[in-house]
Design a protein around this motif. Structure first.
Motif, short mmCIF file in Angstrom:
data_model
loop_
_atom_site.label_atom_id
_atom_site.label_comp_id
_atom_site.label_asym_id
_atom_site.label_seq_id
_atom_site.Cartn_x
_atom_site.Cartn_y
_atom_site.Cartn_z
N GLY A 69 0.82 -1.21 0.00
CA GLY A 69 0.00 0.00 0.00
C GLY A 69 0.85 1.26 0.00
O GLY A 69 0.53 2.24 -0.69
N GLU A 70 1.95 1.23 0.75
CA GLU A 70 2.85 2.39 0.79
C GLU A 70 3.53 2.59 -0.57
O GLU A 70 3.70 3.72 -1.01
N VAL A 71 3.89 1.49 -1.23
CA VAL A 71 4.50 1.61 -2.56
C VAL A 71 3.50 2.22 -3.54
O VAL A 71 3.86 3.07 -4.36
N MET A 72 2.25 1.81 -3.45
CA MET A 72 1.22 2.38 -4.34
C MET A 72 1.03 3.87 -4.07
O MET A 72 0.86 4.66 -5.01
N LYS A 73 1.09 4.28 -2.81
CA LYS A 73 0.99 5.72 -2.49
C LYS A 73 2.18 6.48 -3.08
O LYS A 73 2.02 7.57 -3.62
N MET A 74 3.38 5.89 -2.98
CA MET A 74 4.56 6.53 -3.53
C MET A 74 4.44 6.66 -5.05
O MET A 74 4.85 7.68 -5.62
N ARG A 75 3.89 5.66 -5.70
CA ARG A 75 3.70 5.71 -7.15
C ARG A 75 2.72 6.82 -7.54
O ARG A 75 2.91 7.48 -8.56
N THR A 76 1.69 7.01 -6.73
CA THR A 76 0.73 8.08 -7.00
C THR A 76 1.40 9.44 -6.89
O THR A 76 1.21 10.31 -7.75
N VAL A 77 2.21 9.63 -5.85
CA VAL A 77 2.93 10.88 -5.67
C VAL A 77 3.91 11.09 -6.82
O VAL A 77 4.03 12.19 -7.39
N MET A 78 4.60 10.00 -7.21
CA MET A 78 5.57 10.08 -8.31
C MET A 78 4.88 10.50 -9.60
O MET A 78 5.40 11.34 -10.35
N SER A 79 3.72 9.95 -9.87
CA SER A 79 2.99 10.28 -11.08
C SER A 79 2.64 11.78 -11.12
O SER A 79 2.81 12.44 -12.15
N GLY A 80 2.20 12.31 -10.01
CA GLY A 80 1.88 13.74 -9.94
C GLY A 80 3.11 14.61 -10.15
O GLY A 80 3.05 15.63 -10.86
N LEU A 81 4.24 14.21 -9.57
CA LEU A 81 5.47 14.97 -9.73
C LEU A 81 5.96 14.94 -11.18
O LEU A 81 6.43 15.94 -11.72
N VAL A 82 5.85 13.79 -11.82
CA VAL A 82 6.27 13.67 -13.22
C VAL A 82 5.41 14.54 -14.11
O VAL A 82 5.91 15.21 -15.03
N GLN A 83 4.10 14.57 -13.85
CA GLN A 83 3.22 15.41 -14.65
C GLN A 83 3.55 16.90 -14.45
O GLN A 83 3.57 17.68 -15.41
N GLU A 84 3.81 17.29 -13.21
CA GLU A 84 4.16 18.69 -12.94
C GLU A 84 5.49 19.05 -13.59
O GLU A 84 5.64 20.12 -14.18
#
Length: 99
Positions: free
Chosen positions: A41-56
């Motif tokens: 679950g923590e890895v999935m949260k990190m992936r969500t944050v990573m996706s937002g950072l990559v888009q920004e």
């Protein structure tokens, strides 16, 4: 704007390292038949944050690759050599009857 790009790149680098460490812990838990749902679950949260950072980062126009030196984490241990291993029989050998 350059400060924000540098900050995003720094966060992405740190997040990648954290994700690799968490994935290694998760694989160890799987190998020991332990529950790894919390770490997953923590890895999935990190992936969500990573996706937002990559888009920004892409929206700000940064397309240069981000290099992280410690990305390689071996997933499996090397298999032991099978040289000299005998094939075992599932049935015990018969005993010779004495006359």
């Amino acid at each position: 704007m350059d400060n924000r790009i540098n900050e995003i790149r720094r966060i992405i680098r740190a997040l990648r390292v954290s994700m690799r460490e968490a994935e290694a812990i998760m694989h160890e838990q799987i190998n020991r038949d332990e529950d790894c749902s919390f770490v997953a679950g923590e890895v999935m949260k990190m992936r969500t944050v990573m996706s937002g950072l990559v888009q920004e980062r892409a929206a700000l126009g940064d397309t240069d690759p981000i290099v992280v030196a410690s990305l390689f984490v071996p997933r499996r241990r090397p298999m032991p050599s099978r040289v000299g291993v005998e094939k075992r029989s599932l049935v015990p050998p018969r005993k010779m009857a004495r006359a």
